[in-house]
Design a protein around this motif. Structure first.
Motif, PDB file in Angstrom:
ATOM      1  N   SER A   1       0.839  -1.192   0.000  1.00 14.97           N
ATOM      2  CA  SER A   1       0.000   0.000   0.000  1.00 14.97           C
ATOM      3  C   SER A   1       0.876   1.244   0.000  1.00 14.97           C
ATOM      4  O   SER A   1       2.096   1.181   0.172  1.00 14.97           O
ATOM      5  N   GLU A   2       0.223   2.386  -0.169  1.00 16.19           N
ATOM      6  CA  GLU A   2       0.965   3.650  -0.123  1.00 16.19           C
ATOM      7  C   GLU A   2       1.640   3.833   1.233  1.00 16.19           C
ATOM      8  O   GLU A   2       2.767   4.339   1.314  1.00 16.19           O
ATOM      9  N   THR A   3       0.964   3.398   2.298  1.00 16.03           N
ATOM     10  CA  THR A   3       1.553   3.500   3.636  1.00 16.03           C
ATOM     11  C   THR A   3       2.813   2.651   3.748  1.00 16.03           C
ATOM     12  O   THR A   3       3.825   3.086   4.317  1.00 16.03           O
ATOM     13  N   ASP A   4       2.760   1.414   3.196  1.00 14.52           N
ATOM     14  CA  ASP A   4       3.937   0.549   3.221  1.00 14.52           C
ATOM     15  C   ASP A   4       5.116   1.188   2.484  1.00 14.52           C
ATOM     16  O   ASP A   4       6.252   1.191   2.967  1.00 14.52           O
ATOM     17  N   ILE A   5       4.824   1.715   1.289  1.00 20.29           N
ATOM     18  CA  ILE A   5       5.885   2.305   0.477  1.00 20.29           C
ATOM     19  C   ILE A   5       6.406   3.584   1.118  1.00 20.29           C
ATOM     20  O   ILE A   5       7.618   3.852   1.104  1.00 20.29           O
ATOM     21  N   ARG A   6       5.496   4.358   1.702  1.00 21.90           N
ATOM     22  CA  ARG A   6       5.935   5.581   2.377  1.00 21.90           C
ATOM     23  C   ARG A   6       6.860   5.233   3.541  1.00 21.90           C
ATOM     24  O   ARG A   6       7.834   5.948   3.816  1.00 21.90           O
ATOM     25  N   GLY A   7       6.581   4.131   4.224  1.00 18.10           N
ATOM     26  CA  GLY A   7       7.457   3.699   5.306  1.00 18.10           C
ATOM     27  C   GLY A   7       8.849   3.366   4.810  1.00 18.10           C
ATOM     28  O   GLY A   7       9.854   3.703   5.456  1.00 18.10           O
ATOM     29  N   VAL A   8       8.933   2.682   3.653  1.00 16.62           N
ATOM     30  CA  VAL A   8      10.248   2.366   3.078  1.00 16.62           C
ATOM     31  C   VAL A   8      10.983   3.649   2.702  1.00 16.62           C
ATOM     32  O   VAL A   8      12.181   3.807   2.984  1.00 16.62           O
ATOM     33  N   LEU A   9      10.264   4.579   2.044  1.00 16.19           N
ATOM     34  CA  LEU A   9      10.888   5.838   1.633  1.00 16.19           C
ATOM     35  C   LEU A   9      11.397   6.627   2.841  1.00 16.19           C
ATOM     36  O   LEU A   9      12.551   7.086   2.858  1.00 16.19           O
ATOM     37  N   ASP A  10      10.547   6.785   3.852  1.00 22.25           N
ATOM     38  CA  ASP A  10      10.957   7.545   5.038  1.00 22.25           C
ATOM     39  C   ASP A  10      12.144   6.879   5.733  1.00 22.25           C
ATOM     40  O   ASP A  10      13.060   7.572   6.215  1.00 22.25           O
ATOM     41  N   GLY A  11      12.134   5.551   5.794  1.00 23.08           N
ATOM     42  CA  GLY A  11      13.249   4.851   6.421  1.00 23.08           C
ATOM     43  C   GLY A  11      14.550   5.061   5.667  1.00 23.08           C
ATOM     44  O   GLY A  11      15.614   5.272   6.275  1.00 23.08           O
TER      45      GLY A  11
ATOM     46  N   PHE B   1       6.141  10.685  -4.409  1.00 24.83           N
ATOM     47  CA  PHE B   1       7.055   9.552  -4.576  1.00 24.83           C
ATOM     48  C   PHE B   1       6.352   8.244  -4.221  1.00 24.83           C
ATOM     49  O   PHE B   1       6.474   7.238  -4.933  1.00 24.83           O
ATOM     50  N   ALA B   2       5.658   8.239  -3.081  1.00 28.70           N
ATOM     51  CA  ALA B   2       4.991   7.011  -2.639  1.00 28.70           C
ATOM     52  C   ALA B   2       3.909   6.604  -3.629  1.00 28.70           C
ATOM     53  O   ALA B   2       3.772   5.416  -3.961  1.00 28.70           O
ATOM     54  N   LYS B   3       3.127   7.574  -4.122  1.00 29.32           N
ATOM     55  CA  LYS B   3       2.078   7.249  -5.089  1.00 29.32           C
ATOM     56  C   LYS B   3       2.679   6.789  -6.417  1.00 29.32           C
ATOM     57  O   LYS B   3       2.142   5.909  -7.080  1.00 29.32           O
ATOM     58  N   ALA B   4       3.791   7.400  -6.799  1.00 28.77           N
ATOM     59  CA  ALA B   4       4.434   6.999  -8.051  1.00 28.77           C
ATOM     60  C   ALA B   4       4.937   5.565  -7.988  1.00 28.77           C
ATOM     61  O   ALA B   4       4.996   4.872  -9.009  1.00 28.77           O
ATOM     62  N   ALA B   5       5.291   5.103  -6.789  1.00 22.78           N
ATOM     63  CA  ALA B   5       5.829   3.746  -6.632  1.00 22.78           C
ATOM     64  C   ALA B   5       4.749   2.694  -6.408  1.00 22.78           C
ATOM     65  O   ALA B   5       5.070   1.503  -6.298  1.00 22.78           O
ATOM     66  N   LEU B   6       3.487   3.111  -6.320  1.00 14.89           N
ATOM     67  CA  LEU B   6       2.412   2.123  -6.178  1.00 14.89           C
ATOM     68  C   LEU B   6       2.435   1.171  -7.368  1.00 14.89           C
ATOM     69  O   LEU B   6       2.585   1.586  -8.514  1.00 14.89           O
ATOM     70  N   GLY B   7       2.256  -0.098  -7.091  1.00 12.28           N
ATOM     71  CA  GLY B   7       2.322  -1.102  -8.145  1.00 12.28           C
ATOM     72  C   GLY B   7       3.642  -1.839  -8.174  1.00 12.28           C
ATOM     73  O   GLY B   7       3.778  -2.859  -8.845  1.00 12.28           O
ATOM     74  N   LEU B   8       4.631  -1.326  -7.438  1.00 10.05           N
ATOM     75  CA  LEU B   8       5.912  -2.000  -7.323  1.00 10.05           C
ATOM     76  C   LEU B   8       5.937  -2.832  -6.050  1.00 10.05           C
ATOM     77  O   LEU B   8       5.217  -2.547  -5.086  1.00 10.05           O
ATOM     78  N   THR B   9       6.751  -3.852  -6.041  1.00 16.60           N
ATOM     79  CA  THR B   9       6.984  -4.575  -4.798  1.00 16.60           C
ATOM     80  C   THR B   9       7.855  -3.700  -3.897  1.00 16.60           C
ATOM     81  O   THR B   9       8.453  -2.715  -4.346  1.00 16.60           O
ATOM     82  N   LEU B  10       7.929  -4.056  -2.616  1.00 14.18           N
ATOM     83  CA  LEU B  10       8.768  -3.273  -1.710  1.00 14.18           C
ATOM     84  C   LEU B  10      10.223  -3.284  -2.153  1.00 14.18           C
ATOM     85  O   LEU B  10      10.932  -2.274  -2.056  1.00 14.18           O
ATOM     86  N   HIS B  11      10.665  -4.425  -2.666  1.00 17.99           N
ATOM     87  CA  HIS B  11      12.048  -4.517  -3.143  1.00 17.99           C
ATOM     88  C   HIS B  11      12.256  -3.612  -4.352  1.00 17.99           C
ATOM     89  O   HIS B  11      13.272  -2.906  -4.452  1.00 17.99           O
TER      90      HIS B  11
ATOM     91  N   GLY C   1       2.874  14.087 -15.254  1.00 13.41           N
ATOM     92  CA  GLY C   1       4.022  13.392 -14.706  1.00 13.41           C
ATOM     93  C   GLY C   1       3.738  11.974 -14.264  1.00 13.41           C
ATOM     94  O   GLY C   1       4.295  11.489 -13.282  1.00 13.41           O
ATOM     95  N   ILE C   2       2.855  11.285 -14.987  1.00  9.54           N
ATOM     96  CA  ILE C   2       2.512   9.902 -14.659  1.00  9.54           C
ATOM     97  C   ILE C   2       2.699   9.042 -15.908  1.00  9.54           C
ATOM     98  O   ILE C   2       2.746   9.559 -17.030  1.00  9.54           O
ATOM     99  N   PRO C   3       2.806   7.710 -15.765  1.00 11.98           N
ATOM    100  CA  PRO C   3       3.064   6.858 -16.920  1.00 11.98           C
ATOM    101  C   PRO C   3       1.902   6.856 -17.912  1.00 11.98           C
ATOM    102  O   PRO C   3       0.737   7.028 -17.531  1.00 11.98           O
ATOM    103  N   LEU C   4       2.237   6.646 -19.177  1.00 13.56           N
ATOM    104  CA  LEU C   4       1.248   6.494 -20.238  1.00 13.56           C
ATOM    105  C   LEU C   4       1.320   5.062 -20.754  1.00 13.56           C
ATOM    106  O   LEU C   4       2.360   4.622 -21.262  1.00 13.56           O
ATOM    107  N   LEU C   5       0.221   4.328 -20.608  1.00 16.14           N
ATOM    108  CA  LEU C   5       0.137   2.953 -21.081  1.00 16.14           C
ATOM    109  C   LEU C   5      -0.842   2.892 -22.251  1.00 16.14           C
ATOM    110  O   LEU C   5      -1.916   3.499 -22.198  1.00 16.14           O
ATOM    111  N   ARG C   6      -0.474   2.160 -23.273  1.00 21.25           N
ATOM    112  CA  ARG C   6      -1.356   1.995 -24.430  1.00 21.25           C
ATOM    113  C   ARG C   6      -1.874   0.559 -24.474  1.00 21.25           C
ATOM    114  O   ARG C   6      -1.104  -0.390 -24.433  1.00 21.25           O
ATOM    115  N   LEU C   7      -3.201   0.434 -24.523  1.00 20.57           N
ATOM    116  CA  LEU C   7      -3.832  -0.877 -24.611  1.00 20.57           C
ATOM    117  C   LEU C   7      -4.243  -1.127 -26.055  1.00 20.57           C
ATOM    118  O   LEU C   7      -5.055  -0.389 -26.618  1.00 20.57           O
ATOM    119  N   ASP C   8      -3.662  -2.142 -26.644  1.00 22.73           N
ATOM    120  CA  ASP C   8      -4.023  -2.563 -27.996  1.00 22.73           C
ATOM    121  C   ASP C   8      -5.083  -3.654 -27.874  1.00 22.73           C
ATOM    122  O   ASP C   8      -4.793  -4.761 -27.419  1.00 22.73           O
TER     123      ASP C   8
END
Length: 543
Positions: free
Chosen positions: A155-165, A188-198, A302-309
């Protein structure tokens, strides 16, 4: 998200579900959650010891005790059957022996798992098996014995914890300057949503070492990590977001509408009680900037652009289309916030269910349901040239925030388009020099290009530069005039078709052109009663 998984897992353990399957690349996170639930008497009443198994380590207990000769999965399952204590066994990467699509698994392992499910259900002590692997592979023999449990990405909270740490750990470093306020950390935390913690940790570390400064300017580093996620999924294409909204001539109404929704997925918008914007459907005359707008929006926000074919969704094995659509949606939501661009949507959904045993209808239904119910900040931009062929249920309110109509550019818009393209070419020293772009030149080119689309104006200028290149000289005004005169625009070759599109949009769509830019110089039928504001199709709305 983790609390939801914990609650679900606790309920399944208390209900004595024998086998559960968790699809995740983050086996360490899964193990952490399983241990937290299994050892909490408040969640499961009877605490259980946790055993883990892998092909390399065999069967081990958390306190270090090992079961000898259990690297073979069949032997490990036999060892579990002999245990008569409350346990939760976590098997990592068992999927290779369970078979693949069209390939049978190991019959001895599958049979033992069926025996284990029966024994665990009827046993006097609570015992459960949790399968953790990056793919969900349940053989048909075990479909009624295995319960699939969703494990969400951080979640955003999880990622924010990694960033702050990480920021705290590196704050004293003389080689790093931290230039992030609360809003920047949220981005930063919202931009990283969708990634694993690693993956998020890797992205943050890369942003720190990039130039010795971590700031919102490093957000593209996070997007690059997301690009890898999209590439691995295969169904979506990560598009480079080169142009900006200012690079699009005209369409001020549409650009103003989009500009007012920038950052609408952040906490500031939530404080207003606003939901994230759903998206827009843009229709109109071909070559007038619909696709370019999709690229520019992602760049501006400033967010990703994905194209669905849509063609990729229907490609592949029979019966895989529904799975492909779900996978594409899941990938887009994992990368959110993002812009999902569906170009020429009518090509994929114009005639659903025709001669394909209902596959198109089912895929279309899944897409409609997601459009209506989606909660993740995925902004959908769909473009259509033949919008009247789209099913009416796609156009009703609730699917898209608005439907915009893009007509042939007005005189004012053509002037803006000429300025954008001429400025780009004049920056080239081999092209510029002989042509002075002043008000008189713009006025002449604007008049000569009456009825031309933006793409046709760009093409005419390219053709003029070819003429200059052939003689190895700078571009001249007469080159551009000659290219315009020799071109037959779409407004002449497809006059009836354009008139039909305008008639459809007249009462069903919002004009992308700003009211102050409307004029009557584009050849078209002129309404007698409605006045000049109807000349370009779409109802006039100020944003």
């Amino acid at each position: 998200m983790a609390e939801s998984f914990r609650t679900t897992l606790a309920q399944l353990l208390k209900a004595r579900f024998p086998i559960m399957a968790v699809e995740s690349h983050e086996e360490l996170r899964v193990l952490f959650e399983v241990r937290a639930v299994a050892g909490d008497a408040g969640l499961v009443r009877t605490p259980r010891r946790v055993w883990t198994w892998s092909l390399t380590d065999g069967l081990r207990r958390d306190d270090g005790e090992e079961q000898a000769r259990t690297k073979d999965p069949a032997d490990a399952l036999d060892a579990l059957l002999r245990m008569q204590e409350p346990i939760v066994a976590v098997f990592r990467d068992l999927h290779p022996v369970l078979g693949a699509t069209g390939q049978p698994g190991d019959p001895a392992v599958i049979r033992r798992m069926r025996d284990l499910a029966t024994a665990f259900r009827a046993g006097a002590v609570p015992r459960s098996l949790v399968l953790v692997s990056p793919v969900n592979r349940v053989p048909v023999e075990l479909e009624k014995d295995v319960t699939v449990v969703d494990f969400p990405l951080p979640s955003e909270t999880d990622i924010r914890g990694v960033l702050d740490g990480m920021l705290r750990a590196n704050a004293a470093s003389p080689r790093l300057r931290i230039d992030l306020d609360d809003s920047g950390r949220e981005r930063f935390a919202k931009a990283a949503l969708g990634l694993t913690l690693h993956e998020a940790e890797n992205a943050f570390a890369r942003a720190m070492v990039n130039d010795g400064v971590i700031s919102v300017a490093d957000l593209p580093v996070i997007l690059e990590e997301k690009r890898q996620t999209v590439r691995k999924a295969g169904l979506l294409e990560f598009i480079e977001t080169g142009p900006r909204l200012s690079d699009i001539g005209g369409l001020e109404n549409l650009k103003r509408w989009l500009g007012r929704r920038e950052g609408a997925w952040l906490a500031d918008a939530a404080d207003y009680g606003l939901p994230a914007p759903r998206g827009v459907l843009i229709t109109g005359v071909p070559g007038c900037g619909k696709s370019l707008t999709a690229k520019a929006v992602a760049a501006a926000w400033g967010i990703p652009l994905l194209r669905l074919d849509i063609g990729r969704v229907f490609a592949g094995l029979v019966g895989s289309s529904e799975h492909n659509m779900r996978s594409a949606i899941r990938t887009a939501e994992a990368v959110a916030p993002c812009v999902l661009w569906i170009d020429e949507i009518e090509k994929g959904f114009a005639a659903t269910g025709a001669g394909d045993s209902g596959t198109s209808s089912r895929v279309f239904g899944s897409f409609l349901t997601w459009l209506q119910e989606k909660s993740r900040p995925v902004f959908v931009i769909a473009t259509a040239n033949e919008i009247e062929s789209l099913p009416p249920e796609l156009l009703r309110k609730g699917r898209f925030d608005e439907v915009f109509f893009v007509d042939l550019p007005t005189r004012a818009e053509r002037g803006s388009i000429w300025q954008v393209h001429l400025a780009r070419w004049m920056r080239n020293p081999r092209v510029g020099g002989a042509l002075t772009v002043d008000a008189a030149v713009l006025a002449e080119l604007t008049s000569l290009s009456e009825g031309y689309s933006g793409a046709e104006i760009e093409h005419a200028l390219v053709a003029a530069v070819y003429d200059a290149f052939a003689e190895r000289r700078p571009l001249r005004q007469d080159d551009v005039v000659r290219a315009l005169v020799n071109m037959v625009p779409l407004s002449r070759t497809q006059a009836e078709r354009i008139a039909a599109v305008r008639a459809w949009a007249d009462a069903r769509a919002v004009a992308a052109t700003a009211a102050e830019d409307w004029d009557l110089d584009v050849p078209q039928p002129r309404p007698e009663a409605d006045g000049p504001h109807r000349s370009h199709g779409g109802r006039p709305v100020e944003f």
